[in-house]
Scaffold this motif. Structure first.
Motif, PDB file in Angstrom:
ATOM      1  N   MET A  42      21.801  -0.270  62.177  1.00 57.07           N
ATOM      2  CA  MET A  42      21.428  -1.638  62.460  1.00 57.07           C
ATOM      3  C   MET A  42      20.043  -1.632  63.109  1.00 57.07           C
ATOM      4  O   MET A  42      19.811  -0.937  64.079  1.00 57.07           O
ATOM      5  CB  MET A  42      22.463  -2.268  63.395  1.00 57.07           C
ATOM      6  N   ALA A  43      19.123  -2.401  62.573  1.00 60.18           N
ATOM      7  CA  ALA A  43      17.742  -2.450  63.083  1.00 60.18           C
ATOM      8  C   ALA A  43      17.607  -3.568  64.099  1.00 60.18           C
ATOM      9  O   ALA A  43      18.121  -4.667  63.913  1.00 60.18           O
ATOM     10  CB  ALA A  43      16.769  -2.671  61.939  1.00 60.18           C
ATOM     11  N   TYR A  44      16.897  -3.265  65.174  1.00 58.13           N
ATOM     12  CA  TYR A  44      16.617  -4.264  66.202  1.00 58.13           C
ATOM     13  C   TYR A  44      15.133  -4.581  66.174  1.00 58.13           C
ATOM     14  O   TYR A  44      14.308  -3.687  66.109  1.00 58.13           O
ATOM     15  CB  TYR A  44      17.018  -3.745  67.589  1.00 58.13           C
ATOM     16  N   ASN A  45      14.793  -5.841  66.245  1.00 58.11           N
ATOM     17  CA  ASN A  45      13.397  -6.257  66.169  1.00 58.11           C
ATOM     18  C   ASN A  45      12.888  -6.842  67.479  1.00 58.11           C
ATOM     19  O   ASN A  45      11.976  -7.636  67.490  1.00 58.11           O
ATOM     20  CB  ASN A  45      13.210  -7.286  65.047  1.00 58.11           C
ATOM     21  N   THR A  46      13.496  -6.484  68.567  1.00 60.45           N
ATOM     22  CA  THR A  46      13.064  -6.984  69.856  1.00 60.45           C
ATOM     23  C   THR A  46      12.604  -5.823  70.722  1.00 60.45           C
ATOM     24  O   THR A  46      12.977  -4.673  70.467  1.00 60.45           O
ATOM     25  CB  THR A  46      14.201  -7.725  70.581  1.00 60.45           C
ATOM     26  N   PRO A  47      11.815  -6.112  71.757  1.00 54.40           N
ATOM     27  CA  PRO A  47      11.383  -5.033  72.643  1.00 54.40           C
ATOM     28  C   PRO A  47      12.546  -4.348  73.340  1.00 54.40           C
ATOM     29  O   PRO A  47      12.446  -3.213  73.744  1.00 54.40           O
ATOM     30  CB  PRO A  47      10.479  -5.733  73.665  1.00 54.40           C
ATOM     31  N   LEU A  48      13.681  -5.026  73.478  1.00 55.44           N
ATOM     32  CA  LEU A  48      14.835  -4.434  74.131  1.00 55.44           C
ATOM     33  C   LEU A  48      15.676  -3.690  73.101  1.00 55.44           C
ATOM     34  O   LEU A  48      16.726  -4.127  72.689  1.00 55.44           O
ATOM     35  CB  LEU A  48      15.666  -5.514  74.823  1.00 55.44           C
ATOM     36  N   ASP A  49      15.227  -2.565  72.680  1.00 57.95           N
ATOM     37  CA  ASP A  49      15.929  -1.761  71.700  1.00 57.95           C
ATOM     38  C   ASP A  49      16.801  -0.754  72.425  1.00 57.95           C
ATOM     39  O   ASP A  49      16.677  -0.534  73.624  1.00 57.95           O
ATOM     40  CB  ASP A  49      14.914  -1.042  70.805  1.00 57.95           C
ATOM     41  N   ARG A  50      17.663  -0.094  71.706  1.00 59.84           N
ATOM     42  CA  ARG A  50      18.545   0.910  72.294  1.00 59.84           C
ATOM     43  C   ARG A  50      17.777   2.098  72.836  1.00 59.84           C
ATOM     44  O   ARG A  50      18.243   2.790  73.722  1.00 59.84           O
ATOM     45  CB  ARG A  50      19.544   1.389  71.251  1.00 59.84           C
ATOM     46  N   THR A  51      16.599   2.368  72.293  1.00 61.24           N
ATOM     47  CA  THR A  51      15.845   3.551  72.722  1.00 61.24           C
ATOM     48  C   THR A  51      15.153   3.341  74.058  1.00 61.24           C
ATOM     49  O   THR A  51      14.731   4.301  74.676  1.00 61.24           O
ATOM     50  CB  THR A  51      14.794   3.935  71.669  1.00 61.24           C
ATOM     51  N   THR A  52      15.008   2.118  74.496  1.00 59.97           N
ATOM     52  CA  THR A  52      14.339   1.809  75.757  1.00 59.97           C
ATOM     53  C   THR A  52      15.320   1.066  76.640  1.00 59.97           C
ATOM     54  O   THR A  52      15.811   0.016  76.264  1.00 59.97           O
ATOM     55  CB  THR A  52      13.102   0.931  75.520  1.00 59.97           C
ATOM     56  N   SER A  53      15.595   1.618  77.820  1.00 61.28           N
ATOM     57  CA  SER A  53      16.517   0.918  78.706  1.00 61.28           C
ATOM     58  C   SER A  53      15.847  -0.336  79.244  1.00 61.28           C
ATOM     59  O   SER A  53      14.632  -0.405  79.389  1.00 61.28           O
ATOM     60  CB  SER A  53      16.949   1.828  79.856  1.00 61.28           C
ATOM     61  N   SER A 113      15.919  -1.525  82.207  1.00 63.97           N
ATOM     62  CA  SER A 113      15.288  -1.339  83.516  1.00 63.97           C
ATOM     63  C   SER A 113      13.910  -0.698  83.359  1.00 63.97           C
ATOM     64  O   SER A 113      12.974  -1.059  84.074  1.00 63.97           O
ATOM     65  CB  SER A 113      16.169  -0.490  84.426  1.00 63.97           C
ATOM     66  N   THR A 114      13.762   0.235  82.417  1.00 67.03           N
ATOM     67  CA  THR A 114      12.455   0.845  82.170  1.00 67.03           C
ATOM     68  C   THR A 114      11.487  -0.199  81.627  1.00 67.03           C
ATOM     69  O   THR A 114      10.329  -0.255  82.044  1.00 67.03           O
ATOM     70  CB  THR A 114      12.584   2.001  81.154  1.00 67.03           C
ATOM     71  N   LEU A 115      11.961  -1.019  80.726  1.00 62.46           N
ATOM     72  CA  LEU A 115      11.119  -2.063  80.148  1.00 62.46           C
ATOM     73  C   LEU A 115      10.721  -3.090  81.205  1.00 62.46           C
ATOM     74  O   LEU A 115       9.564  -3.511  81.262  1.00 62.46           O
ATOM     75  CB  LEU A 115      11.848  -2.748  78.994  1.00 62.46           C
ATOM     76  N   ALA A 116      11.647  -3.466  82.048  1.00 65.73           N
ATOM     77  CA  ALA A 116      11.360  -4.466  83.076  1.00 65.73           C
ATOM     78  C   ALA A 116      10.329  -3.965  84.082  1.00 65.73           C
ATOM     79  O   ALA A 116       9.615  -4.763  84.684  1.00 65.73           O
ATOM     80  CB  ALA A 116      12.640  -4.858  83.798  1.00 65.73           C
ATOM     81  N   GLU A 117      10.215  -2.667  84.233  1.00 65.38           N
ATOM     82  CA  GLU A 117       9.242  -2.094  85.166  1.00 65.38           C
ATOM     83  C   GLU A 117       7.850  -1.943  84.553  1.00 65.38           C
ATOM     84  O   GLU A 117       6.887  -1.699  85.265  1.00 65.38           O
ATOM     85  CB  GLU A 117       9.736  -0.732  85.654  1.00 65.38           C
ATOM     86  N   ASN A 118       7.753  -2.087  83.241  1.00 59.79           N
ATOM     87  CA  ASN A 118       6.479  -1.934  82.546  1.00 59.79           C
ATOM     88  C   ASN A 118       5.545  -3.088  82.918  1.00 59.79           C
ATOM     89  O   ASN A 118       5.902  -4.255  82.785  1.00 59.79           O
ATOM     90  CB  ASN A 118       6.717  -1.916  81.040  1.00 59.79           C
ATOM     91  N   PRO A 119       4.311  -2.789  83.376  1.00 65.20           N
ATOM     92  CA  PRO A 119       3.374  -3.849  83.758  1.00 65.20           C
ATOM     93  C   PRO A 119       3.035  -4.808  82.609  1.00 65.20           C
ATOM     94  O   PRO A 119       2.843  -6.007  82.840  1.00 65.20           O
ATOM     95  CB  PRO A 119       2.129  -3.098  84.213  1.00 65.20           C
ATOM     96  N   LYS A 120       2.987  -4.297  81.383  1.00 62.85           N
ATOM     97  CA  LYS A 120       2.694  -5.174  80.237  1.00 62.85           C
ATOM     98  C   LYS A 120       3.839  -6.151  79.993  1.00 62.85           C
ATOM     99  O   LYS A 120       3.612  -7.305  79.650  1.00 62.85           O
ATOM    100  CB  LYS A 120       2.422  -4.351  78.982  1.00 62.85           C
ATOM    101  N   ARG A 138       5.019  -0.204  70.545  1.00 58.56           N
ATOM    102  CA  ARG A 138       4.350   1.089  70.307  1.00 58.56           C
ATOM    103  C   ARG A 138       4.635   2.056  71.448  1.00 58.56           C
ATOM    104  O   ARG A 138       4.891   3.233  71.229  1.00 58.56           O
ATOM    105  CB  ARG A 138       2.853   0.897  70.127  1.00 58.56           C
ATOM    106  N   GLU A 139       4.563   1.564  72.674  1.00 54.84           N
ATOM    107  CA  GLU A 139       4.824   2.421  73.826  1.00 54.84           C
ATOM    108  C   GLU A 139       6.267   2.910  73.840  1.00 54.84           C
ATOM    109  O   GLU A 139       6.537   4.005  74.303  1.00 54.84           O
ATOM    110  CB  GLU A 139       4.517   1.673  75.124  1.00 54.84           C
TER     111      GLU A 139
END
Length: 110
Positions: free
Chosen positions: A1-12, A14-21, A106-107
């Motif tokens: 199943m493909a996910y098209n949002t920044p909140l993908d399974r590969t990125t938690s 909490s890690t995403l929420a801490e990203n300055p961007k 990309r990140e």
């Protein structure tokens, strides 16, 4: 199943929420959304308040000898302002917000 949002399974999340961007993206989107919402509410309710409390002003002709009243172009202006503010949001979302989202993807290695 493909996910098209920044909140993908590969990125938690909490890690995403801490990203300055990501923080910048959410802050800019919220600021723009609230600003445009307040602007359109002022425009819409301002017109409704004029209808309710100053109908004589809206009933005045645009110019001497004209049958069109001031209320008609003002009503059209309200509608056009809603369209213009929507276009402004879409332009910003398709430009700046998509750019930041793509950088986040990309990140995250997507």
């Amino acid at each position: 199943m493909a996910y098209n949002t920044p909140l993908d399974r590969t990125t938690s999340s909490s890690t995403l929420a801490e990203n300055p961007k990501f923080q910048m993206l959410t802050r800019e989107r919220a600021r723009l959304g609230w600003t445009l919402s307040i602007a359109i509410l002022i425009i819409f309710f301002g017109f409704i308040l004029l209808v309710a409390f100053a109908p004589a002003f809206l009933a005045k002709p645009v110019a001497a000898g004209w049958t069109m009243t001031i209320g008609i172009p003002m009503g059209i202006g309200v509608i056009l302002s809603g369209i213009a503010l929507t276009a402004l949001y879409v332009r910003r979302a398709n430009g700046r917000f998509d750019q930041l989202t793509n950088e986040l993807r990309r990140e995250a290695g997507q």
